[in-house]
Write an enzyme that holds these catalytic residues in place. Structure first.
Site, PDB file in Angstrom:
ATOM      1  CG  HIS A   1      -2.002  -0.988   1.209  1.00 32.72           C
ATOM      2  ND1 HIS A   1      -3.275  -0.743   0.754  1.00 32.72           N
ATOM      3  CD2 HIS A   1      -1.984  -2.278   1.604  1.00 32.72           C
ATOM      4  CE1 HIS A   1      -4.006  -1.833   0.868  1.00 32.72           C
ATOM      5  NE2 HIS A   1      -3.249  -2.788   1.385  1.00 32.72           N
TER       6      HIS A   1
ATOM      7  CE  LYS B   1      -6.417  13.919   0.963  1.00 33.91           C
ATOM      8  NZ  LYS B   1      -6.620  12.766   0.087  1.00 33.91           N
ATOM      9  NE  ARG B   2      -3.771   9.752  10.789  1.00 32.47           N
ATOM     10  CZ  ARG B   2      -3.558   8.868  11.759  1.00 32.47           C
ATOM     11  NH1 ARG B   2      -4.454   7.955  12.050  1.00 32.47           N
ATOM     12  NH2 ARG B   2      -2.453   8.923  12.477  1.00 32.47           N
TER      13      ARG B   2
ATOM     14  CE  LYS C   1      -2.475  10.631   3.882  1.00 30.46           C
ATOM     15  NZ  LYS C   1      -3.107   9.831   2.809  1.00 30.46           N
TER      16      LYS C   1
ATOM     17  CB  THR D   1     -10.067   5.059  -0.863  1.00 32.76           C
ATOM     18  OG1 THR D   1      -9.534   5.347   0.433  1.00 32.76           O
ATOM     19  CG2 THR D   1      -9.405   3.811  -1.408  1.00 32.76           C
TER      20      THR D   1
ATOM     21  CE  LYS E   1     -14.202   5.990   0.900  1.00 36.16           C
ATOM     22  NZ  LYS E   1     -13.476   5.975   2.182  1.00 36.16           N
TER      23      LYS E   1
HETATM   24  C1  TH1 Z   1      -2.833   3.800   2.518  1.00 33.87           C
HETATM   25  C2  TH1 Z   1      -2.194   4.570   1.395  1.00 33.87           C
HETATM   26  O1  TH1 Z   1      -1.438   5.639   1.910  1.00 33.87           O
HETATM   27  C3  TH1 Z   1      -3.295   5.112   0.474  1.00 33.87           C
HETATM   28  O2  TH1 Z   1      -2.749   5.761  -0.629  1.00 33.87           O
HETATM   29  C4  TH1 Z   1      -4.179   3.960   0.007  1.00 33.87           C
HETATM   30  O3  TH1 Z   1      -5.297   4.454  -0.698  1.00 33.87           O
HETATM   31  C5  TH1 Z   1      -4.678   3.149   1.192  1.00 33.87           C
HETATM   32  O4  TH1 Z   1      -3.594   2.722   1.978  1.00 33.87           O
HETATM   33  C6  TH1 Z   1      -5.459   1.922   0.765  1.00 33.87           C
HETATM   34  O5  TH1 Z   1      -4.759   1.206  -0.198  1.00 33.87           O
HETATM   35  C7  TH1 Z   1      -1.910   3.270   3.533  1.00 33.87           C
HETATM   36  N1  TH1 Z   1      -2.206   3.179   4.815  1.00 33.87           N
HETATM   37  C8  TH1 Z   1      -1.214   2.629   5.571  1.00 33.87           C
HETATM   38  C9  TH1 Z   1      -1.257   2.401   6.934  1.00 33.87           C
HETATM   39  C10 TH1 Z   1      -0.175   1.830   7.562  1.00 33.87           C
HETATM   40  C11 TH1 Z   1       0.948   1.499   6.839  1.00 33.87           C
HETATM   41  C12 TH1 Z   1       1.007   1.732   5.488  1.00 33.87           C
HETATM   42  C13 TH1 Z   1      -0.106   2.305   4.847  1.00 33.87           C
HETATM   43  S1  TH1 Z   1      -0.342   2.730   3.209  1.00 33.87           S
HETATM   44  C14 TH1 Z   1      -0.230   1.580   9.043  1.00 33.87           C
END
Ligand code: TH1
Length: 853
Positions: free
Chosen positions: A391, A586-587, A592, A697, A701
């Protein structure tokens, strides 16, 4: 082949006693009142909204359980191949509304509840979010479970039942983020089913002794043993009986206390082990896309994978299916003989990022040490069972565990990892003789003090396939972090499954009016388009229909009013609704670039300030919303929040500009807050430095709800633009291939910001000079831009401002804007998580839908 499981006694009596899914309003009110009376032991006259929520939830749960039982029995009998989704995070949000929708009982419950004197919306609002996740990764897992059940796939989730979900975010008077715990289980949780009979033991620490006979086996003894207890969460599919399961593990001490030390008068020592066992599932680690190398996190990961694998293997043994290629396998001793020829595995296990990677050495350990398979046999099963989704390619998010820590906590697994590495590097050496650099790059062990285990490498070589989450990201995986592995194993092992979102929650539930308008316009039952989202294309011709555009715009307006009302009632602030709503939620993370957004807002403010009142009157009114949490230890991200809050304070109070620009930071972002924000957005921002956001994501939405996208050429933004057409999105900024070069320039040929980007320099100076309160606290944040500028704000700022101007200009032509909005929604079919989960099922897991008649 499954055994008939009819109980003792008279079948007829049993059947007469069974309930079905409530179908009539009278059944519903009866079950509601029964729960008030018995489960809640309350009286009608003093039942408040919370009590009414609980009664409604318990009654819906009864109906879910009917389908859930039938589904599980069906799987037990038919023994289809199953897939398991291992995720440390499931960001479920609220359940009641979704369960009612999927059961098709929303209208009936509304009627029943109204007859009892309650209002449906008030009751739904009483539910707390289940927030067992940080952000996109956890919410994706929740969307995939919804789609898996809706597509009738035998898909189970496995996770942890944290006592505390993601922290609650508070904002101090100075504008700082404060964290408070989220005791979400305080009121009992009607959506889970404790399975106190489903328990497994999990060991930590102790000694691993390799056997003398050289068969590669070992015995692992001593250390700490804890108990994993199952809690099941029902996952109803949309308009199907299929109701899958999400199993969450809770840790408990194996023995309440140690009698020996208790007798010796050592009370604290006696309860100590129970404390540390319970600690394992006490709290979700609040880091998104960064690692946090804590022993307890490693214990969480092993606890969860070990319990899940024991559960999966027990279920597998119960099916009685042998693996044809391994007739001697002890696992299969008691098994009948069904042959599985071309698909040697009976279960597919999807690893959601590297967090569950310990499942790979753990399955090796079980197969070798306990089931007495040979190394090669075990490795073959492992390799056919696991699938790994990456991810992120951000270096700080790639998990690495110090070898001494793994050795201490999981001594046997460290041996196995070394063995895997040995065989693996021998194979690499054979293919690329003498290439020592390559061996060092590919090794599971990174040299250094201390040495570290590279979890992405382990996940990759232990899995059958590896995928990224959007086209660009999957290409980056293949050309950067796993490049050597592509060269060694061949490119066909590496794929892409672009993320998706469930249209049930993210359109039908959160935007009821828009969903109704779509159904009316497409002239099909809403089931049809909600299950085949490409049907939205049927909206395209209506972009040319004036009346339709007016209805479309009116709904957007009412969603803005709903958001304004929410802000008024929660924060006591008045938001004007005759303005463009611009949203970034978002976070908080440097990559970002919320900082870019807030500096853009300041730029707009300064520009407005510089205008004459007459000029200002011609400008576009805008309200900017931010929401998002920062990891508690992420200092720079927290400074960004502080800056946003303090800028808001100043500009919202400025009589010159406040009619043209308002700014809000909404605290405590959550799934349910997103459900209010997303439908209200005219434009949303997805502005990561190119190549850093794997997918995103929420971009999907927003667009699904007719919001336009302002973004960089990154992640799924690219595929959204491919679908809706570049003329309907606002792109800006440098492209991925330029990033490396720009960073090199920053390091070796830095140009002062005043020269490179004077517009931005001026904004930074105003912050330093105290326009938004004392500037000193912001210096560390501002310096990340002035020096180094790793995320390329100075490179992208001017084109960002230009893109914002294009957004303003486009918004002036309201009619054309609404057309863009309609076309955007119409072309979002690809981004349903139904499409994504079916890609996993077909191209990865070899899994077929199983209908529960
Ligand atoms: C996120 C990605 O940053 C985001 O771009 C993506 O859409 C989402 O995953 C779903 O695929 C990620 N979240 C995390 C959380 C942790 C570690 C790595 C990632 S990457 C804890």
């Amino acid at each position: 082949t499954g055994k008939e499981v009819w109980p003792k006694g008279d079948e007829k009596v049993w059947k007469a006693g069974m309930r079905g899914v409530d179908q009539d309003v009278s059944d519903i009110t009866k079950s509601f009142v029964n729960h008030v009376q018995t489960s809640l032991a309350r009286q009608a006259y003093n039942l408040d909204n919370l009590g009414a929520y609980q009664a409604a939830a318990l009654s819906v749960r009864d109906s879910l359980l009917v389908n859930w039982n039938e589904t599980q029995l069906n799987y037990t009998r038919k023994t289809p191949k199953r897939a398991y989704y291992l995720s440390l995070e499931f960001l479920m949000g609220r359940t009641l509304d979704n369960a009612l929708l999927n059961l098709g009982l929303k209208d009936k419950y509304r009627k029943g509840i109204e007859a009892l004197g309650f209002n449906m919306e008030d009751i739904l609002e009483k539910e707390r979010d289940a927030a067992l996740g940080n952000g996109g990764l956890g919410r994706l897992a929740a969307c995939y479970l919804d789609s898996g059940a809706s597509q009738e796939l035998p898909l189970w989730g496995y996770g942890l039942r944290y006592q505390y979900g993601i922290f609650q975010q508070l904002i101090s008077p100075e504008g700082n983020q404060l964290e408070a715990p989220d005791p979400w289980l305080e009121n009992q949780n009607p959506w889970e089913l404790p399975r106190l009979d489903v328990t497994y033991e999990v060991r930590f620490y102790g000694q691993a002794e390799r056997n003398q006979d050289g068969n590669g086996r070992a015995t692992w003894t001593g250390g700490q043993e804890v108990l994993a207890v199952a809690y099941d969460v029902m996952i109803p599919g949309y308009k199907t009986k299929t109701t899958n399961n999400l199993r969450l593990w809770e840790s408990r001490p194996k023995r309440g206390f140690d009698l020996n030390s208790f007798n010796a008068g050592n009370y604290e020592g006696a309860v100590e082990s129970s404390n540390s066992a319970a600690a394992i599932t006490s709290v979700l680690y609040p880091n998104d896309s960064t690692t946090f190398g804590k022993e307890l996190r490693l214990k969480q990961q092993y606890f969860w994978t070990a319990a899940s694998l024991q559960d999966i293997l027990r279920r597998f043994k119960n099916t009685g299916k042998p693996i044809a290629e391994f007739p001697d396998c002890k696992i299969l001793n008691s098994m009948a003989s069904t042959h599985l020829s071309d698909d040697p595995s009976d279960a597919a296990i999807q690893l959601n990022d590297t967090h569950p990677t310990l499942a790979i050495p753990e399955l090796m350990r079980i197969l070798i040490d306990e089931e007495e398979l040979s190394w090669d046999e075990a490795w073959k099963i492992v390799n056919n069972t696991f699938f790994y989704t990456n991810h992120t390619v951000l270096p700080e998010a790639l998990e690495k565990w110090p070898v001494p820590l793994v050795e201490h906590v999981l001594p046997r697994h460290m041996q196995i990892i070394y063995d895997i590495n040995l065989y693996f590097l021998q194979a690499v050496e054979k293919k690329f003789p003498g290439d020592r650099d390559r061996l060092a790059r590919m090794s599971l062990i990174e040299e250094g003090y201390p040495k570290q285990v590279r979890m992405a490498h382990l996940a990759c070589i232990g899995s059958r396939k590896v995928n990224g989450v959007a086209e660009l990201h999957s290409d980056l995986v293949k050309t950067t972090i796993l490049k050597d592995f592509v060269e060694f194993e061949g490119v066909s092992k590496f794929g892409n499954v672009t993320n998706g979102v469930t249209p049930r929650r993210w359109l039908d539930q959160c935007n009821v009016e828009l969903s109704d308008l779509i159904t009316k316009t497409l002239k099909v039952d809403k089931n049809v388009w909600l299950k085949d989202l490409t049907k939205l294309e049927g909206l395209l011709p209506f972009a040319e229909n004036k009346k339709f555009r007016e209805q479309w715009a009116a709904i957007k307006q009412r969603n803005k009013e709903r958001l304004a009302h929410h802000v008024q009632s929660t924060l006591g602030l008045t938001v004007r609704t005759d303005a463009m709503f611009d949203v970034q939620i978002k976070r908080l993370h440097e990559y970002k670039r919320q900082t870019l957004n807030i500096l853009g807002v300041i730029h707009r403010y300064l520009t407005l300030k510089g205008m004459s009142p007459a000029e200002r009157k011609k400008s576009n009114r805008k309200v900017v919303f931010f929401a998002g949490k920062a990891a508690p230890a992420y200092y720079i991200a927290k400074l960004t929040i502080r800056l946003i809050v303090n800028v808001a304070r100043v500009i919202n109070a400025d009589p010159d500009t406040k009619d043209y620009l308002q700014l809000y930071f909404l605290p405590d972002y959550s799934v349910s807050l997103a459900e209010v924000l997303i439908p209200a957005s005219d434009i949303s921002q997805h502005i990561s430095t190119a190549g850093t956001e794997a997918s995103g994501t929420s971009n999907m939405k927003f667009c699904l709800n007719g919001g336009l996208l302002l973004g960089t050429v990154d992640g799924a933004n690219i595929e959204i633009a491919e679908e809706v057409g570049e003329s309907n999105v606002f792109f800006f900024g440098h492209l991925t291939p330029a990033v490396e070069d720009l960073r090199y320039q920053h390091t070796y040929h830095p140009v002062p910001i005043e020269q490179k980007c004077p517009g931005l320099a001026k904004v930074l100076d105003q912050v330093s000079a105290g326009l938004f309160g004392d500037g000193a606290p912001y210096e560390p944040l501002l310096n990340t831009i002035r020096q180094g500028d790793y995320y390329l704000l100075t490179d992208d700022f001017d084109s960002y401002i230009a893109a914002l101007a294009m957004v303003d200009e486009a918004y002036l032509d309201r009619d054309e804007w609404i057309k863009k909005s309609i076309r955007t929604t119409a072309k979002m079919g690809k981004f349903s998580s139904d499409r994504a989960i079916l890609e996993y099922a077909e191209s990865y897991w070899n899994l077929e839908p199983t209908s529960i008649a």
